[in-house]
Design a protein around this motif. Sequence first.
Motif, PDB file in Angstrom:
ATOM      1  N   GLY A 141       0.816  -1.199   0.000  1.00 35.85           N
ATOM      2  CA  GLY A 141       0.000   0.000   0.000  1.00 35.85           C
ATOM      3  C   GLY A 141       0.849   1.247   0.000  1.00 35.85           C
ATOM      4  N   ARG A 142       0.165   2.338  -0.199  1.00 39.60           N
ATOM      5  CA  ARG A 142       0.790   3.670  -0.187  1.00 39.60           C
ATOM      6  C   ARG A 142      -0.091   4.594   0.639  1.00 39.60           C
ATOM      7  NH1 ARG A 142       5.983   3.588  -2.240  1.00 39.60           N
ATOM      8  NH2 ARG A 142       6.068   1.943  -3.772  1.00 39.60           N
ATOM      9  N   LEU A 143       0.547   5.387   1.492  1.00 42.52           N
ATOM     10  CA  LEU A 143      -0.144   6.385   2.304  1.00 42.52           C
ATOM     11  C   LEU A 143       0.280   7.768   1.848  1.00 42.52           C
ATOM     12  CD1 LEU A 143       0.474   4.776   5.794  1.00 42.52           C
ATOM     13  CD2 LEU A 143      -1.669   4.769   4.517  1.00 42.52           C
ATOM     14  N   SER A 144      -0.673   8.688   1.836  1.00 45.56           N
ATOM     15  CA  SER A 144      -0.370  10.064   1.446  1.00 45.56           C
ATOM     16  C   SER A 144      -1.102  11.038   2.360  1.00 45.56           C
ATOM     17  CB  SER A 144      -0.804  10.331  -0.006  1.00 45.56           C
ATOM     18  OG  SER A 144      -0.055   9.546  -0.895  1.00 45.56           O
ATOM     19  N   THR A 145      -0.466  12.174   2.565  1.00 47.82           N
ATOM     20  CA  THR A 145      -1.092  13.292   3.267  1.00 47.82           C
ATOM     21  C   THR A 145      -1.086  14.470   2.295  1.00 47.82           C
ATOM     22  OG1 THR A 145       1.044  13.808   4.283  1.00 47.82           O
ATOM     23  CG2 THR A 145      -0.503  12.517   5.600  1.00 47.82           C
ATOM     24  N   PRO A 146      -2.108  14.550   1.458  1.00 41.87           N
ATOM     25  CA  PRO A 146      -2.116  15.550   0.386  1.00 41.87           C
ATOM     26  C   PRO A 146      -2.045  17.001   0.857  1.00 41.87           C
ATOM     27  CG  PRO A 146      -3.820  13.901   0.026  1.00 41.87           C
ATOM     28  CD  PRO A 146      -3.264  13.667   1.394  1.00 41.87           C
ATOM     29  N   GLN A 147      -2.620  17.311   2.013  1.00 42.63           N
ATOM     30  CA  GLN A 147      -2.608  18.700   2.464  1.00 42.63           C
ATOM     31  C   GLN A 147      -1.197  19.190   2.765  1.00 42.63           C
ATOM     32  OE1 GLN A 147      -5.552  18.014   5.554  1.00 42.63           O
ATOM     33  NE2 GLN A 147      -6.893  19.522   4.600  1.00 42.63           N
ATOM     34  N   SER A 148      -0.437  18.394   3.505  1.00 45.10           N
ATOM     35  CA  SER A 148       0.922  18.816   3.861  1.00 45.10           C
ATOM     36  C   SER A 148       1.960  18.313   2.864  1.00 45.10           C
ATOM     37  CB  SER A 148       1.293  18.298   5.250  1.00 45.10           C
ATOM     38  OG  SER A 148       1.460  16.886   5.218  1.00 45.10           O
ATOM     39  N   GLY A 149       1.671  17.201   2.218  1.00 46.05           N
ATOM     40  CA  GLY A 149       2.633  16.595   1.311  1.00 46.05           C
ATOM     41  C   GLY A 149       3.746  15.855   2.032  1.00 46.05           C
ATOM     42  N   LEU A 150       3.686  15.787   3.367  1.00 43.51           N
ATOM     43  CA  LEU A 150       4.745  15.147   4.139  1.00 43.51           C
ATOM     44  C   LEU A 150       4.866  13.662   3.799  1.00 43.51           C
ATOM     45  CD1 LEU A 150       6.921  15.639   6.212  1.00 43.51           C
ATOM     46  CD2 LEU A 150       5.266  15.117   7.973  1.00 43.51           C
ATOM     47  N   LEU A 151       3.748  12.971   3.770  1.00 44.21           N
ATOM     48  CA  LEU A 151       3.740  11.588   3.282  1.00 44.21           C
ATOM     49  C   LEU A 151       3.248  11.646   1.843  1.00 44.21           C
ATOM     50  CD1 LEU A 151       2.087   9.564   6.199  1.00 44.21           C
ATOM     51  CD2 LEU A 151       4.503   9.862   5.737  1.00 44.21           C
ATOM     52  N   ASP A 152       4.078  11.232   0.927  1.00 47.50           N
ATOM     53  CA  ASP A 152       3.705  11.270  -0.485  1.00 47.50           C
ATOM     54  C   ASP A 152       3.930   9.882  -1.069  1.00 47.50           C
ATOM     55  OD1 ASP A 152       2.944  12.129  -3.007  1.00 47.50           O
ATOM     56  OD2 ASP A 152       4.919  12.942  -3.480  1.00 47.50           O
ATOM     57  N   ASN A 153       2.870   9.109  -1.109  1.00 49.63           N
ATOM     58  CA  ASN A 153       2.955   7.725  -1.574  1.00 49.63           C
ATOM     59  C   ASN A 153       3.971   6.929  -0.764  1.00 49.63           C
ATOM     60  OD1 ASN A 153       0.963   7.529  -3.634  1.00 49.63           O
ATOM     61  ND2 ASN A 153       2.265   8.846  -4.892  1.00 49.63           N
ATOM     62  N   THR A 154       3.920   7.087   0.565  1.00 52.07           N
ATOM     63  CA  THR A 154       4.813   6.367   1.460  1.00 52.07           C
ATOM     64  C   THR A 154       4.381   4.911   1.549  1.00 52.07           C
ATOM     65  OG1 THR A 154       5.214   8.379   2.717  1.00 52.07           O
ATOM     66  CG2 THR A 154       5.712   6.300   3.827  1.00 52.07           C
ATOM     67  N   ARG A 155       5.333   4.023   1.363  1.00 51.55           N
ATOM     68  CA  ARG A 155       5.053   2.597   1.306  1.00 51.55           C
ATOM     69  C   ARG A 155       4.713   2.029   2.677  1.00 51.55           C
ATOM     70  NH1 ARG A 155       6.613  -2.194   2.025  1.00 51.55           N
ATOM     71  NH2 ARG A 155       6.727  -3.836   0.493  1.00 51.55           N
ATOM     72  N   TYR A 156       3.742   1.124   2.693  1.00 48.92           N
ATOM     73  CA  TYR A 156       3.474   0.312   3.868  1.00 48.92           C
ATOM     74  C   TYR A 156       2.964  -1.038   3.408  1.00 48.92           C
ATOM     75  CZ  TYR A 156      -1.692   0.828   3.886  1.00 48.92           C
ATOM     76  OH  TYR A 156      -3.028   0.777   3.592  1.00 48.92           O
ATOM     77  N   GLY A 157       3.149  -2.033   4.241  1.00 52.96           N
ATOM     78  CA  GLY A 157       2.724  -3.376   3.880  1.00 52.96           C
ATOM     79  C   GLY A 157       2.837  -4.319   5.056  1.00 52.96           C
ATOM     80  N   PHE A 158       2.534  -5.568   4.814  1.00 54.46           N
ATOM     81  CA  PHE A 158       2.560  -6.592   5.857  1.00 54.46           C
ATOM     82  C   PHE A 158       3.929  -6.661   6.526  1.00 54.46           C
ATOM     83  CE2 PHE A 158       3.014 -10.885   7.506  1.00 54.46           C
ATOM     84  CZ  PHE A 158       1.814 -11.072   8.175  1.00 54.46           C
ATOM     85  N   ASN A 159       4.985  -6.675   5.725  1.00 55.39           N
ATOM     86  CA  ASN A 159       6.332  -6.836   6.285  1.00 55.39           C
ATOM     87  C   ASN A 159       6.872  -5.576   6.950  1.00 55.39           C
ATOM     88  OD1 ASN A 159       6.657  -9.577   5.742  1.00 55.39           O
ATOM     89  ND2 ASN A 159       7.118  -9.125   3.609  1.00 55.39           N
ATOM     90  N   SER A 160       6.361  -4.402   6.609  1.00 56.30           N
ATOM     91  CA  SER A 160       6.769  -3.199   7.338  1.00 56.30           C
ATOM     92  C   SER A 160       5.948  -3.050   8.618  1.00 56.30           C
ATOM     93  CB  SER A 160       6.647  -1.937   6.471  1.00 56.30           C
ATOM     94  OG  SER A 160       5.305  -1.652   6.168  1.00 56.30           O
ATOM     95  N   ARG A 161       4.817  -3.740   8.685  1.00 57.12           N
ATOM     96  CA  ARG A 161       3.992  -3.701   9.892  1.00 57.12           C
ATOM     97  C   ARG A 161       4.365  -4.813  10.869  1.00 57.12           C
ATOM     98  NH1 ARG A 161      -2.616  -3.392  10.242  1.00 57.12           N
ATOM     99  NH2 ARG A 161      -2.648  -2.480  12.321  1.00 57.12           N
ATOM    100  N   PHE A 162       4.547  -6.010  10.350  1.00 58.17           N
ATOM    101  CA  PHE A 162       4.793  -7.164  11.220  1.00 58.17           C
ATOM    102  C   PHE A 162       6.236  -7.659  11.164  1.00 58.17           C
ATOM    103  CE2 PHE A 162       0.296  -7.286  10.036  1.00 58.17           C
ATOM    104  CZ  PHE A 162      -0.271  -7.176  11.293  1.00 58.17           C
ATOM    105  N   GLY A 163       7.052  -7.087  10.295  1.00 61.35           N
ATOM    106  CA  GLY A 163       8.442  -7.488  10.157  1.00 61.35           C
ATOM    107  C   GLY A 163       9.354  -6.284  10.212  1.00 61.35           C
ATOM    108  N   GLU A 164      10.467  -6.391   9.545  1.00 63.43           N
ATOM    109  CA  GLU A 164      11.488  -5.344   9.603  1.00 63.43           C
ATOM    110  C   GLU A 164      11.699  -4.641   8.261  1.00 63.43           C
ATOM    111  OE1 GLU A 164      12.847  -4.377  12.483  1.00 63.43           O
ATOM    112  OE2 GLU A 164      11.576  -5.879  13.440  1.00 63.43           O
TER     113      GLU A 164
END
Length: 143
Positions: free
Chosen positions: A20-43
């Motif tokens: 997945g990708r997360l974005s914060t369009p108003q601030s632009g701080l997160l711009d298509n920042t990656r997230y997924g199973f292994n970034s949540r439950f792994g390293e």
Amino acid sequence: MGISRHATAHWEGDLKNGQGRLSTPQSGLLDNTRYGFNSRFGEEKGTNPEELIAAAHAGCFTMALSAKLTEAGHPPASLDTRAEVDLSMEGGPSLSQIRLKVKAQVPGIDAAKFQAIAEDAKANCPVSKALAAVPVSLEAVLA
């Protein structure tokens, strides 16, 4: 009328192999920042919801503490907060605990008064209120 903020999430694929990708369009701080199973439950590199909740809680609590200290006549020289969010897998994923740890430099305040103000900020910052179902502990130390 209040203030409204938003973020977006996009996901492709199944839970374990998708991403997945997360974005914060108003601030632009997160711009298509990656997230997924292994970034949540792994390293794997990427963010996760718990890390973002921790960042939001640390920021909100620290601002509330600054405001309350200033209102009490003790504006802080500095506040450094770490928020730790635990994700339990027992009985299905759930947030099981949040620990707020703040180190503060606050001229002219005694430890007891500082602790009382910090507890009030913990209980009353908007993110703490939103997360009321999760036990939150506080370690507040004057440097």
